[in-house]
Design an enzyme around this catalytic site. Structure first.
Site, PDB file in Angstrom:
ATOM      1  N   HIS A  14      -2.488   6.594   2.995  1.00  0.00           N
ATOM      2  CA  HIS A  14      -1.428   5.698   3.980  1.00  0.00           C
ATOM      3  C   HIS A  14       0.023   6.357   3.857  1.00  0.00           C
ATOM      4  O   HIS A  14       0.986   5.896   3.694  1.00  0.00           O
ATOM      5  CB  HIS A  14      -1.216   4.211   3.274  1.00  0.00           C
ATOM      6  CG  HIS A  14      -0.588   3.293   4.175  1.00  0.00           C
ATOM      7  ND1 HIS A  14      -1.003   1.828   4.293  1.00  0.00           N
ATOM      8  CD2 HIS A  14       0.247   3.805   5.488  1.00  0.00           C
ATOM      9  CE1 HIS A  14      -0.237   1.425   5.267  1.00  0.00           C
ATOM     10  NE2 HIS A  14       0.214   2.458   5.864  1.00  0.00           N
ATOM     11  N   CYS A  49       0.696  -1.131   0.106  1.00  0.00           N
ATOM     12  CA  CYS A  49      -0.005   0.003   0.020  1.00  0.00           C
ATOM     13  C   CYS A  49       0.997   1.331  -0.231  1.00  0.00           C
ATOM     14  O   CYS A  49       0.635   2.095  -0.814  1.00  0.00           O
ATOM     15  CB  CYS A  49      -1.048  -0.087   1.115  1.00  0.00           C
ATOM     16  SG  CYS A  49      -2.087  -1.399   1.174  1.00  0.00           S
TER      17      CYS A  49
END
Length: 618
Positions: A209, A159
């Site tokens: 993120h 991610c």
């Protein structure tokens, strides 16, 4: 590594070459094939479409989004190797003959941009990529009206590293974002910085993120918090060797199936609500062009979904994995490390668990599609659809039991290949692009859509590697480097790993371990490793040389381990005493947002959005 900036090409020169500085090399072995010419020159704008089998020659420019003339696409970086012939798409998609009238329904004529992101969505699951099972009517409509990039890849199948690479247009080893606990430096230029410098309002609703105190990286506004830690909590330690990770275990698949609600659903409901409200707010007060990123967490594990979406599929609808699982000892060391990390040796999923998990994943994909539909519907109802470029992609894919593997972290197609769709009304025609590209190309593409980097060089946009996808969509493929480079430097492995997809071949490099080579045209499921075979020795040598050109495996290995050690020490220090988390908290609604005490005309416009006049588009 520092790469030469894109841009600087003279008007009328060939379009850009997608250059990954560490993987650039010579000609692609595949032979070019003719394409149909579907682009009208300025003199032909009122004439019919040109005949087939002619190659469009006006490379390097696309219609200016502001409605006047053309915007130059950044050219190949200075000093980059001259690429050889590339495979050509079957149909150019940029509609140069489309009207370029300036809209008057907004106070700013520039194009709006909406980027919709999924998390852990494999391209192979979607109908627009050949899967007849998934029910995704809104994504189907988006694909039918726009451009489908058939072979798009993330630049790291994890991610944080993938998203940081996408935003900066640079590979993870260049920016130091190796894993899910690594910080993107605040000084790293992103496409949001470039867009904001050129007058865009940059808004994020959902996940990105980010790790570290900078939780914006060029975004002017964040409408939600994130769903993952913003600190160094998830920093791995390669010095531990190949170890199990209960936090990423396939044992969690035992819980896959139905739910009445979930944390992920709660989050994505908020992401969609805030994104839709942002669209309506912009339609009411369009002072600047809008860049909105709506970033969902579906269909990321845990694989659970409500009956509404589970019941879209019957038992037996969803096929089993297409490839067989190998025993850990028979796997390549890279896959074996990741398999141990996921505890495949301790908790191998039963056939019933595999079936139930895949069913839940398909339901989650349909839920995601419903959220995409809400955003597209808001654009239509707000009267913005015809002057908004919409892109859809994912940060990486999901193995979903293929090769016996789950989640991501590997370079197999289901984990590394991502969907990439672009709909830009009156600019990009519907069609498909077979050339290879990657998310590194997204930053230059967004800049090109916004008209950045044409006549002058923008110092922020100049830092992006890759190239705009708009010329590729137009069939201008002579100078397109038909390749994508990816790296994996995160948890689950113990050595730097690199992948290069060039044309029909995919090569994988792992420091101090054997390489891999797959022919994706003859073997799309990657079941036959060709590495070491005499008949492909020249191809293997060429791709291996390209993989390590400008990439020192020993130096990267040392840099990753040093970064891990420092971050783990800092995480320990920050856990002591009073904590000051970097987690982003969105501002509460401004006082009086919903109070009807104002009577001035501007307040009335803010409260009320008329039904759009469809006749303006006729």
């Amino acid at each position: 590594m520092e790469g030469a900036p894109p841009g600087g090409g003279a008007p009328g020169t060939a379009g850009p070459s997608a250059v990954y500085p560490s993987c650039a090399s010579g000609p692609h072995p595949a032979q070019p094939r003719p394409i149909r010419r579907m682009i009208a020159t300025p003199a032909e704008k009122t004439a019919s479409i040109a005949p087939a089998n002619e190659i469009h020659s006006a490379a390097g420019s696309v219609p200016d989004p502001s409605g006047g003339g053309t915007a130059q696409i950044p050219s190949r970086p200075v000093g980059a190797p001259t690429p050889g012939p590339r495979r050509r798409s079957s149909e150019p998609l940029i509609d140069s003959a489309a009207p370029t009238r300036r809209r008057t329904t907004s106070r700013h004529p520039a194009v709006n941009i909406v980027l919709i992101m999924a998390d852990q969505l494999a391209a192979s699951v979607l109908p627009c990529y050949g899967n007849p099972v998934a029910r995704t009517p809104h994504l189907d409509t988006l694909a039918e009206a726009g451009c489908v990039f058939e072979h798009a890849y993330c630049n790291s199948p994890i991610c944080a590293a993938s998203r940081a690479s996408m935003m900066t247009g640079r590979l993870p080893s260049e920016i130091g974002v190796y894993d899910n606990g690594a910080e993107l430096p605040a000084a790293a230029p992103t496409f949001c910085h470039a867009l904001r410098r050129h007058g865009y309002r940059t808004v994020l609703s959902g996940k990105m993120h980010f790790v570290g105190p900078d939780q914006l990286h060029g975004f002017e506004e964040r409408l939600t918090t994130d769903i993952y830690p913003s600190g160094f909590d998830w920093t791995p330690d390669w010095n531990d060797g190949c170890v199990h990770n209960p936090g990423a275990s396939v044992r969690d698949l035992d819980a896959a199936g139905l739910c009445a609600g979930s944390l992920q659903i709660d989050y994505d409901e908020e992401v969609a609500f805030q994104a839709v409200r942002c669209i309506y707010d912009h339609a009411r007060q369009p002072e600047r062009p809008l860049f909105l990123c709506a970033s969902f967490t579906h269909p990321h594990d845990p694989f659970i979904i409500t009956p509404e979406y589970w019941n879209l599929y019957r038992d037996g609808d969803i096929p089993p994995p297409r490839t067989r699982a190998l025993a850990l000892e028979a796997m390549h060391p890279y896959a074996r490390w990741v398999g141990v990390h996921h505890e495949l040796d301790l908790f191998p999923p039963t056939p019933e668990v595999v079936t139930r998990t895949r069913h839940a994943y398909y339901g989650m994909v349909s839920y995601l599609d419903a959220k995409v539909g809400q955003i597209l519907r808001a654009l239509r109802q707000a009267g913005l659809a015809e002057r908004t470029a919409v892109l859809f992609t994912s940060d990486h894919g999901e193995m979903l039991g293929e090769h016996g593997m789950w989640y991501k972290r590997v370079f197999y197609e289901d984990a590394a290949r991502v969907p990439l769709l672009l709909r830009w009304p009156e600019r990009v025609r519907a069609g498909r692009v077979p050339q290879v590209c990657s998310l590194l190309d997204l930053a230059p593409t967004l800049c090109a859509i916004a008209g950045i980097g044409g006549s002058g060089r923008d110092p922020v946009a100049a830092q992006f590697h890759g190239a705009s996808l708009l010329p590729l969509a137009a069939g201008q493929v002579r100078n397109w480097r038909d390749e994508a480079c990816a790296e994996y430097l995160g948890e689950g492995v113990i050595q730097p790993c690199r992948m290069l997809r060039r044309g029909r071949y995919k090569a994988v490099f792992v420091r101090d371990e054997p390489g891999q080579l797959f022919d994706l045209e003859a073997d799309p499921l990657e079941q036959h490793d060709l590495a070491g075979l005499p008949e492909v020795a020249a191809v293997e040598a060429e791709l291996r040389a390209a993989l390590v050109r400008g990439f020192d495996p020993d130096a990267v290995n040392s840099a990753v381990r040093q970064s891990q050690a420092i971050r783990r020490a800092l995480a320990s220090a920050l856990a002591s005493g009073r904590a000051h988390p970097w987690d982003f908290l969105p501002a509460p609604p401004e006082p009086g947002r919903y109070v009807r005490r104002e009577t001035v005309p501007s307040a009335a416009r803010r409260r009320h959005l008329p039904v759009p006049d469809r006749s303006a588009d006729e």
